[in-house]
Motif scaffolding. Structure first.
Motif, mmCIF file in Angstrom:
data_model
loop_
_atom_site.group_PDB
_atom_site.id
_atom_site.type_symbol
_atom_site.label_atom_id
_atom_site.label_comp_id
_atom_site.label_asym_id
_atom_site.label_seq_id
_atom_site.Cartn_x
_atom_site.Cartn_y
_atom_site.Cartn_z
ATOM 1 N N VAL A 13 42.318 41.128 40.796
ATOM 2 C CA VAL A 13 41.041 41.591 41.385
ATOM 3 C C VAL A 13 41.068 43.078 41.731
ATOM 4 N N ALA A 16 40.869 45.124 38.538
ATOM 5 C CA ALA A 16 39.517 45.059 37.967
ATOM 6 C C ALA A 16 38.544 45.970 38.724
ATOM 7 N N LYS A 17 38.727 46.096 40.037
ATOM 8 C CA LYS A 17 37.845 46.955 40.844
ATOM 9 C C LYS A 17 37.915 48.406 40.394
ATOM 10 N N VAL A 21 35.798 47.360 33.458
ATOM 11 C CA VAL A 21 35.793 46.159 32.621
ATOM 12 C C VAL A 21 35.846 44.924 33.513
ATOM 13 N N SER A 22 35.501 43.778 32.920
ATOM 14 C CA SER A 22 35.427 42.545 33.695
ATOM 15 C C SER A 22 36.824 42.048 34.067
ATOM 16 N N ARG A 23 36.839 41.159 35.026
ATOM 17 C CA ARG A 23 38.111 40.586 35.458
ATOM 18 C C ARG A 23 38.796 39.784 34.343
ATOM 19 N N PRO A 24 38.009 38.983 33.563
ATOM 20 C CA PRO A 24 38.672 38.293 32.433
ATOM 21 C C PRO A 24 39.282 39.275 31.428
ATOM 22 N N ALA A 25 38.610 40.417 31.236
ATOM 23 C CA ALA A 25 39.149 41.412 30.300
ATOM 24 C C ALA A 25 40.467 41.975 30.831
ATOM 25 N N SER A 27 42.520 40.380 32.805
ATOM 26 C CA SER A 27 43.515 39.308 32.642
ATOM 27 C C SER A 27 44.055 39.273 31.220
#
Lengths: 85, 150
Positions: A13, A16-17, A21-25, A27
């Motif tokens: 998290v 990602a902040k 890009v998104s959190r799934p990206a 990951s």
């Protein structure tokens, strides 16, 4: 991602902040980095903290040193053969 | 996280019994004669020959038996027979090339050939591009590294 981790181990998290890009990206990136041996993760409570595996760069260095040693050994042999022609 | 990481250029040198011009020619135009292709190439058994074009902007590439060409890098500086520098970017895959400079210095009994490989740490960023471990070009370098590390 590696840039974000320079400051120290972080959970997905937080990474990602700091990225557009998104959190799934994130990951997905982390999975690739982990498979390549560049990051490692450790559980902390109910989440995982990711950190840069510094040894990876040392291993890459060592790999490239041996790569050039092999190549230059071949070069030296060829040079010696040429000089005795 | 305080482990020291050495990102300085990788430097290797070798002494050969040739004059600088001969040493330069062997290193470049005659690359195919001595390069350990069986261990350090992308094509391995598909590889027909290695070509090193010794001119500014010249390419260094593999030509395979099927006629296809696969780039290793591009010459960015040339001062024959003293030095040659090239960007090294196998198959154009790493997003940023690493940099190699080779110098040829006359010594009493031949030539000292010194190779400096810098910006190599950029290879570590390649995995972030996601093309990383899945491409042949990248495996060329890091695949073996990952194997060795496993």
């Amino acid at each position: 991602v590696l840039e974000c981790l320079k400051a120290g181990p972080q959970p997905v998290v937080e990474i990602a902040k700091r990225l557009p890009v998104s959190r799934p990206a994130v990951s997905q990136h982390l999975r690739i980095l982990k498979a390549a041996g560049l990051v490692e993760d450790h559980p902390q409570g109910n989440r995982r903290l990711y950190s840069v595996r510094r040894e990876a760069l040392a291993e890459l260095r060592s790999y490239l040193e041996s790569y050039w040693d092999t190549a230059l050994a071949g070069y030296k042999v060829a040079a010696e053969e040429r000089s005795t022609r | 996280m305080s482990t020291f990481v050495d990102l300085s250029p990788i430097v290797r040198s070798v002494q050969v019994p040739l004059d600088p011009e001969e040493a330069f020619t062997l290193f470049t135009e005659a690359l195919d004669e001595w390069w350990p292709k069986e261990v350090h190439s992308m094509g391995e058994e598909k590889l027909a020959e290695l070509v090193f074009e010794t001119e500014l902007g010249g390419r260094i590439f593999e030509r395979w038996h099927d006629g296809s060409e696969h780039d290793w890098g591009r010459v960015v500086e040339i001062d024959r027979p003293r030095s040659i520098s090239y960007d090294w970017q196998p198959n154009d895959l790493p997003p940023r090339p690493t940099f190699i400079q080779v110098t040829f210095t006359a010594t009493e009994d031949g030539t000292e050939v010194r190779l400096e490989h810098s910006r190599w740490e950029a290879l570590g960023d390649e995995a972030e591009e996601g093309r990383g471990g899945y491409s042949k070009g990248w495996q060329f370098v890091l695949g073996r590294f990952v194997e060795a590390a496993a």
